[in-house]
Every structure is written in C-alpha cells, then in structure tokens.
Design an enzyme around this catalytic site. Structure first.
Site, PDB file in Angstrom:
ATOM      1  N   PRO A 155       0.636  -1.149   0.033  1.00  0.00           N
ATOM      2  CA  PRO A 155       0.051  -0.104   0.056  1.00  0.00           C
ATOM      3  C   PRO A 155       0.797   1.356   0.075  1.00  0.00           C
ATOM      4  O   PRO A 155       0.580   2.026   0.899  1.00  0.00           O
ATOM      5  CB  PRO A 155      -0.744  -0.122   1.004  1.00  0.00           C
ATOM      6  CG  PRO A 155       0.111  -0.935   2.210  1.00  0.00           C
ATOM      7  CD  PRO A 155       0.792  -1.852   1.177  1.00  0.00           C
ATOM      8  N   CYS A 156       1.555   1.471  -1.023  1.00  0.00           N
ATOM      9  CA  CYS A 156       2.270   2.924  -1.234  1.00  0.00           C
ATOM     10  C   CYS A 156       1.188   4.071  -1.196  1.00  0.00           C
ATOM     11  O   CYS A 156       1.711   5.003  -1.178  1.00  0.00           O
ATOM     12  CB  CYS A 156       3.166   2.764  -2.187  1.00  0.00           C
ATOM     13  SG  CYS A 156       2.594   2.650  -3.894  1.00  0.00           S
ATOM     14  N   HIS A 157       0.172   3.766  -1.528  1.00  0.00           N
ATOM     15  CA  HIS A 157      -0.884   4.732  -1.276  1.00  0.00           C
ATOM     16  C   HIS A 157      -1.085   5.230  -0.211  1.00  0.00           C
ATOM     17  O   HIS A 157      -1.722   6.610  -0.079  1.00  0.00           O
ATOM     18  CB  HIS A 157      -2.142   4.429  -2.152  1.00  0.00           C
ATOM     19  CG  HIS A 157      -2.870   3.071  -1.457  1.00  0.00           C
ATOM     20  ND1 HIS A 157      -2.546   1.765  -1.761  1.00  0.00           N
ATOM     21  CD2 HIS A 157      -3.930   3.070  -0.293  1.00  0.00           C
ATOM     22  CE1 HIS A 157      -3.328   0.991  -0.858  1.00  0.00           C
ATOM     23  NE2 HIS A 157      -4.139   1.929  -0.108  1.00  0.00           N
ATOM     24  N   ARG A 162       3.209  12.437  -1.360  1.00  0.00           N
ATOM     25  CA  ARG A 162       4.162  12.316  -2.745  1.00  0.00           C
ATOM     26  C   ARG A 162       3.501  13.119  -3.685  1.00  0.00           C
ATOM     27  O   ARG A 162       2.192  13.444  -3.811  1.00  0.00           O
ATOM     28  CB  ARG A 162       4.043  10.891  -3.073  1.00  0.00           C
ATOM     29  CG  ARG A 162       4.755   9.883  -2.043  1.00  0.00           C
ATOM     30  CD  ARG A 162       4.816   8.439  -2.098  1.00  0.00           C
ATOM     31  NE  ARG A 162       4.298   8.020  -3.491  1.00  0.00           N
ATOM     32  CZ  ARG A 162       3.588   7.350  -3.653  1.00  0.00           C
ATOM     33  NH1 ARG A 162       2.939   6.530  -2.761  1.00  0.00           N
ATOM     34  NH2 ARG A 162       3.063   6.805  -5.276  1.00  0.00           N
TER      35      ARG A 162
END
Length: 180
Positions: A155-157, A162
């Site tokens: 889950p880089c979200h 960013r």
C-alpha cells in the site's frame, strides 16, 4: 490482452515457452475499480500488481525473474479474489504473500515498511526517510514508492505527501476513499 493473445505473444517472444507446461511466473490481468491491473505470481508470491502495460511487465519479468512466463488463471485467482474483496471493502489486509524481487533493495525496505501501515491510516515520505536513517532523502523515497511493482497490495498509496502515484491521481484518490 486475452489469454489467447498472451499465449501468442509468448510463442513468439519466449525461447523457453512450451504450451501445456505450467509457467514459473503466472501472468494475467485484473479488471476492477481502478481499471486494468497486470498481475504476476511467482512461487514466492505476487511479484506484480501494476498499472503498466502487459508488454512492459512481461519484459521486466523475463529480464529480472527469468524462467517461463505465461498465463495460469488458477494461480492468479487467489489474488483476484482478494482484490475483489478489498475493492468491495470486505478485506483490510492482503494475505497473499508478496515477492518484491522487481524492486531495488532500497525500494524493498520502504515497501516492506508501507506494508506495516494499517488500513485507513497514512504516513509521510519524511517519516519513512527518518525510519531508515535518511531523513533528507525525500525524493529518493518518493521515487522508490512510485516504482512499486505490487501496487494496491503493497500500500504505497498510504504515503500521502508524494507528488505522484503509479496509477495516477484518480487511482490514488479512489484507494484513499475505499480505505476511508
């Protein structure tokens, strides 16, 4: 790309392809809430859940992972079921193992940290940078997250400050809405 199209691509591009032999890396697509995702599974786990096109993923898998790359719906079905459950808000944590061999060692460290960020919460690139002892490396952290080969599942979200997300702003906003 249909299974037939993928089969034809493999016959032409893979010197090791043998029809009927189970692939070392199972590939296919998933159509869901974010559109089309390209999936790939190795013996270790999900190696790709990507917004990139099939040809790009196939090339990367062939170059980095090696072995026979081909369709195998049976091996992809558990990942598809978990994605369905996640997008319908019935799943908060993926149980399918993840194989991060398409990520750089630096990115692997960061992606493993994001897997520890609980559903519905978030962190920042500064926090991740500080946790790995590189508090000034915000751009490197962001770049590593943007190269996440296993989006949604890793889950880089959940890293919210960013400048971009691999699937674009619409996909990022949709994922954050799903997690509330």
């Amino acid at each position: 790309m249909s299974a037939g199209d993928l089969e034809a691509l493999l016959r032409v591009t893979s010197a090791t392809y043998r029809a009927g032999r189970p692939p070392d890396v199972a590939v296919g697509t998933y159509e869901g809430a974010l559109g089309r995702l390209v999936l790939a599974v190795t013996a270790k786990g999900v190696v790709a859940c990507s917004f990139e096109d099939e040809h790009t993923i196939f090339e990367r898998l062939t170059r980095v992972v090696g072995g026979l790359v081909g369709p195998d719906a049976r091996r992809l079905d558990p990942v598809r079921r978990e994605l369905d459950a996640y997008f319908s808000r019935r799943l908060r944590a993926f149980t399918t193992p993840v194989d991060l061999q398409l990520a750089t060692p630096f990115a692997r460290t960061l992606l493993q940290m994001t897997m520890a960020v609980p559903y519905g919460t978030s962190t920042t690139t500064a926090d991740l940078g500080a946790r790995i002892g590189r508090p000034q490396a915000l751009r490197a952290v962001g770049n590593a997250l943007n190269a996440n080969p296993v989006c949604v599942i890793v889950p880089c979200h959940r890293v919210r400050d960013r400048e971009s997300y691999p699937g674009g702003t619409t996909a990022l906003e949709r994922l954050l809405r799903i997690e509330g």
